[in-house]
Each structure stands twice: as structure tokens, then as C-alpha cells.
Design an enzyme around this catalytic site. Structure first.
Site, short mmCIF file in Angstrom:
data_model
loop_
_atom_site.label_atom_id
_atom_site.label_comp_id
_atom_site.label_asym_id
_atom_site.label_seq_id
_atom_site.Cartn_x
_atom_site.Cartn_y
_atom_site.Cartn_z
CG ASP A 262 0.22 2.48 -8.30
OD1 ASP A 262 -0.38 2.52 -7.21
OD2 ASP A 262 1.45 2.36 -8.38
CB SER A 263 -1.87 8.18 -8.57
OG SER A 263 -2.93 7.90 -9.44
N GLY B 231 -4.39 13.04 -0.10
CA GLY B 231 -3.01 12.65 -0.40
C GLY B 231 -2.04 13.81 -0.23
CE1 TYR B 232 3.54 12.51 -0.06
CE2 TYR B 232 2.30 11.05 -1.51
CZ TYR B 232 3.27 11.24 -0.55
OH TYR B 232 4.00 10.16 -0.07
#
Length: 199
Positions: free
Chosen positions: A68-69, A152-153
Site C-alpha cells: 500500500d503506497s 500515479g502522482y
């Protein structure tokens, strides 16, 4: 060594394979015919990683791990944090997530800064034993997205010591510094210790 990575994210699977190296053969749950994902009801990344790993372990009975990131922005009180994937909604659209982070930061006084970090927590289940590993990457949030790589980011995260976002950095360079790299490297050492030097 064969391991199942409890993710449906092809970017994460590719990144983990490159970081762990040829001694490890990573499978996705889909390779085993498992497509359902458990609801992430944990209040921490550690809890969510374990929920995903245990779901796969119970379904397949194979050595597996889950991560989980998340992105933690200091000026936003650590948000989006555990809600990083669904920060702008349950559809997990990272373009909308990025827009929301930038919008929220625009409401914060400039002196609050844009310091942030990526955090990754891995839960490994090997032979029924549960272990946890963590890695972080410090940096700051860019003023606007830049770059076409990563996921993602990555387009708005500038690591400390760089002027480029993770999406502008070549994948091999990113993998050598990422939060997931640090967590996976720690897991690899544990597996080497468990299984012996033949790996």
C-alpha cells in the site's frame, strides 16, 4: 523464487520485477485466475497491505506480497495518505487525483511549502509467516504536472536533489531511488535470509 504480487497495476508489477531482479519470478493474481480485490478498509497503509496479502494467501495459498503506497503532503496534513488512490473519488482516476492535490495546495499559504513524500508499506506472507517492510522517498510537489513516464502522482512529485518529476526521470533511475525500491530491497534481503544464498 516465485511470488505473487497482489496487484492489478501493471506499472507496479513491472517496477517490482525490475527491482527484485531475475532471481524472482513475479505473478499477478490474474495469472492464477483471481481477479477480485478486497475492500481496503484499513486506517493505515500497513493494515491495507495486510488485507490485500491475506486475501490472496487465503484464495491461492501461495507465497505472496502486497503493498500500500501513498503520497503524503505536509501542508495538507499528510493527505492524501492512505486515500491516495481514491483521493478524488472511488474511480481511482489519477488525473483527477493530481488535479485535486494541486487545487488543495493552491489554497495553502505559500510559506507552508510543498514538502511531501511517497511512502510504501509491503506485507509479505511467506510460508504463513507475515513480515512488513517500509520505504520512503522525500521530495516536493511541482507547480504543474510534467513528464510522460511513471504512473500515479509521478508527474507532480520532484524527489529531493532533482529538478525533474518522477515522470521525467528514466525508469531505471526512478527504480533506484523510489519508496517502493527501498521497501522491496528490504523484502528481498529477508527472502534471501529465509531461502538461502541460492537465490
Amino acid at each position: 523464487m516465485e511470488l505473487v504480487f497482489a496487484t492489478g497495476n501493471k506499472g507496479k508489477l513491472r517496477e517490482a520485477s525490475e527491482i527484485l531482479g531475475n532471481a524472482f519470478h513475479l505473478l499477478s493474481p490474474a495469472c492464477l485466475g483471481h481477479f477480485d480485490e478486497p475492500e481496503e478498509t484499513g486506517l493505515t497503509m500497513r493494515e491495507n497491505a495486510l488485507i490485500k496479502a491475506e486475501h490472496l494467501w487465503n484464495a491461492a495459498g501461495k507465497n505472496c506480497f502486497a503493498d500500500d503506497s501513498g503520497l503524503e503532503v505536509d501542508a495538507l496534513g499528510g493527505a492524501p495518505g492512505v486515500y491516495s488512490a481514491r483521493y478524488a473519488g472511488e474511480d481511482k482516476d489519477f488525473r483527477h487525483n493530481i488535479e485535486k492535490v494541486l487545487c488543495e495546495l493552491s489554497k495553502v499559504p505559500p510559506q507552508a511549502g510543498r514538502k511531501a513524500r511517497f511512502r510504501c508499506v509491503i506485507a509479505l506472507i511467506y510460508g504463513g509467516e507475515r513480515c512488513f517492510f517500509e520505504g520512503t522517498l522525500e521530495g516536493k510537489i511541482a507547480l504543474a504536472p510534467a513528464g510522460e513516464g511513471g504512473f500515479g502522482y509521478d508527474p507532480i512529485f520532484i524527489p529531493d536533489g532533482s529538478s525533474k518529476t518522477l515522470a521525467e526521470i528514466p525508469e531505471d533511475e526512478k527504480n533506484a531511488i523510489s519508496h517502493r525500491f527501498h521497501a522491496l530491497a528490504a523484502m528481498r534481503e529477508k527472502l534471501l535470509d529465509i531461502a538461502g544464498s541460492e537465490i
